[in-house]
Design an enzyme around this catalytic site. Structure first.
Site: not given
Length: 394
Positions: A35, A112, A136
Site C-alpha cells: 500500500k 483504504s 481498511s
C-alpha cells in the site's frame, strides 16, 4: 510496478525499480505488493494524493514491516493505490480512480487498502500489505473474498508508514489462502502472549443487527457450523451496552483529532484538493477539540474493559465483518456515508479495544463474498490465525 500488466488498476504508476530481497527464507518464491503509505526504498510515498507524491522524494530505506518481508525472501512487485491519506473505506480515489473488484464486478473494492486487496484478489500477487485504522484491511477483505487481519495494536512495527490516527493504525495484510496468510504472519508477528487454547465463541447480536437485511443475516449465520466445529458455542451477547452508534462516535472523534494532529499543518500549508468524503472528514477533524478527544479517550477505556471482560482469555467473538457485500460503484455521497456509518459501527470494536480481528471469506450473498470475522483476546494473533486455518479447512 514490476509486473507486465495491471488489468485491475491496482498499482500506482511508479517507474519499475527492483527492491533487493533475500535469496532464501520462509517467504521465498512469494510476490507481494505494498500500500502506498509505506516507505519502500527506491520509491516515493504518495499516500493516495498527487501533491504528497510530488513532495515525497525517493525513499532510501523501506519501512520495517516491508523490510521484514524482503528479508524473509518475498519479492516486491509494486506499490498499490490507497484512498487519500487512508481516510476512507471506499477505494474510490478522486485523483487516481478505482481498482477493480474481480469478485464483485461493478462494486467497490473497499478502502483504504483498495489496491492491495484488488491485486491479491485478482491473483497478481501472492499477498499484499495494507493498513487498518477503522476497517481498511477488514472491509476490503470482506468485499474481495480475501483473508485479512487487523493485528493486536502495536504488535507489528508501523514506523515509516504515513499516519492517519496513531492510536488505531496497524499493519495488516491480505492473502487468498490460509497457508500463505499464516506464513506471512509467522514473519511479521513474533510470539503470542501466553494463554490457554481458544475454546469458545460468542456471537455479537447487536453487530449482527447492523447487517443490511435478512438475506445477509442468513448468509453470515450459515458459517456458524464451520466455527462451531472447532469452538464451543457460548451464546449470544450485546457487545455494546451503550449502543454501537455511541462507540462509533468515540472512534470517529479520536480518529479525527489524531488525523488532524498528523496532517493538519500540511493541509493548512498546502490547501490540497480532496475528493468528496475525504474533504468533509478533514474539515470536521479540524474542529475536534482536545477536550472532545480526552472525553472520548475516557469512554474508550470502558470499551476496552467491556470487550476484555467478554472474551476473557479463551473466547472468540464471532461477527459479520461488514453490513453486506461491496456497495455498487458510484453511489451518491449520502448513500455511501450512511453505509460507512453502519460499517464503522460494526468495525470499531476491535480498533477501540486494540484486539486482533481476522476476516474470513466464509459467506456469500448475491454471488459476491461477505466476510465473517473472529475477534480474539489481546496478543493472541497467531492462535487466531491457527484457528482460522482450521475453520477454513472445514
Amino acid at each position: 510496478m514490476l509486473l507486465t500488466s495491471d488489468p485491475v488498476h491496482a498499482f500506482v504508476d511508479y517507474p519499475a525499480v527492483e527492491v533487493p530481497s533475500a535469496a532464501s527464507g520462509p517467504l521465498a518464491g512469494l510476490t507481494f505488493a505494498v500500500k502506498d503509505l509505506y516507505d519502500v526504498a527506491g520509491y516515493p510515498t504518495g499516500g493516495g494524493h498527487p501533491l504528497v507524491r510530488q513532495q515525497s522524494g525517493i525513499k532510501t530505506a523501506s519501512a520495517p514491516a516491508v523490510q521484514m518481508l524482503l528479508d524473509a525472501g518475498a519479492r516486491f512487485v509494486g506499490k498499490t493505490h490507497t484512498d487519500e491519506f487512508a481516510y476512507s473505506m471506499n477505494g474510490e480515489n478522486f485523483h487516481y480512480g478505482t481498482p477493480i473488484n474481480v469478485r464483485a464486478p461493478g462494486r467497490i473494492p473497499g478502502g483504504s487498502s483498495s489496491g492491495s486487496a484488488a491485486a491479491t484478489s485478482a491473483g497478481l500477487v501472492d499477498f499484499a500489505l495494507g493498513s487498518d485504522t477503522g476497517g481498511s484491511v477488514r472491509a476490503p477483505a470482506s468485499y474481495n473474498g480475501l483473508i485479512g487481519l487487523r493485528p493486536t495494536f502495536g504488535r507489528i512495527d508501523i514506523s515509516s508508514v504515513m499516519p492517519l490516527a496513531e492510536t488505531f493504525d496497524v499493519v495488516g495484510w491480505f492473502a487468498r489462502d490460509m497457508d500463505t496468510f499464516a506464513r506471512v504472519g509467522d514473519v511479521l508477528l513474533g510470539d503470542d502472549v501466553a494463554g490457554p487454547p481458544l475454546t469458545r465463541f460468542i456471537v455479537g447480536d447487536d453487530i449482527h443487527a447492523l447487517l443490511l437485511g435478512e438475506l445477509e443475516e442468513a448468509a453470515v449465520r450459515s458459517a456458524s457450523p464451520r466455527i462451531a466445529a472447532h469452538l464451543q458455542p457460548a451464546g449470544a451477547v450485546i457487545v455494546s451496552e451503550d449502543g454501537l452508534a455511541a462507540w462509533r462516535m468515540i472512534f470517529r472523534t479520536m480518529q479525527a483529532y489524531e488525523a488532524w494532529q498528523a496532517n493538519g499543518a500540511w493541509i493548512t500549508a498546502n490547501n490540497p484538493t480532496f475528493g468528496p468524503g475525504v474533504r468533509e472528514r478533514f474539515e470536521w477533524a479540524s474542529r475536534v477539540t482536545v477536550e472532545d478527544y480526552e472525553a472520548a479517550a475516557v469512554r474508550r477505556r470502558h470499551v476496552r474493559e467491556r470487550i476484555t471482560g467478554l472474551l476473557g482469555d479463551d473466547t472468540i467473538l464471532a461477527i459479520p465483518t461488514t453490513p453486506g457485500i461491496a456497495p455498487l460503484r458510484g453511489l451518491d455521497g449520502d448513500t455511501l456515508e450512511s453505509y460507512r456509518n453502519r460499517a464503522l459501527s460494526m468495525l470499531c470494536t476491535a480498533g477501540l479495544a486494540g484486539l486482533p480481528q481476522i476476516s474470513l471469506p466464509l459467506a456469500e450473498h448475491d454471488g459476491c463474498p461477505l466476510g465473517v470475522s473472529l475477534v480474539a483476546p489481546h496478543g493472541r494473533d497467531r492462535a487466531l490465525i491457527d484457528l482460522a486455518r482450521r475453520i477454513m479447512a472445514g
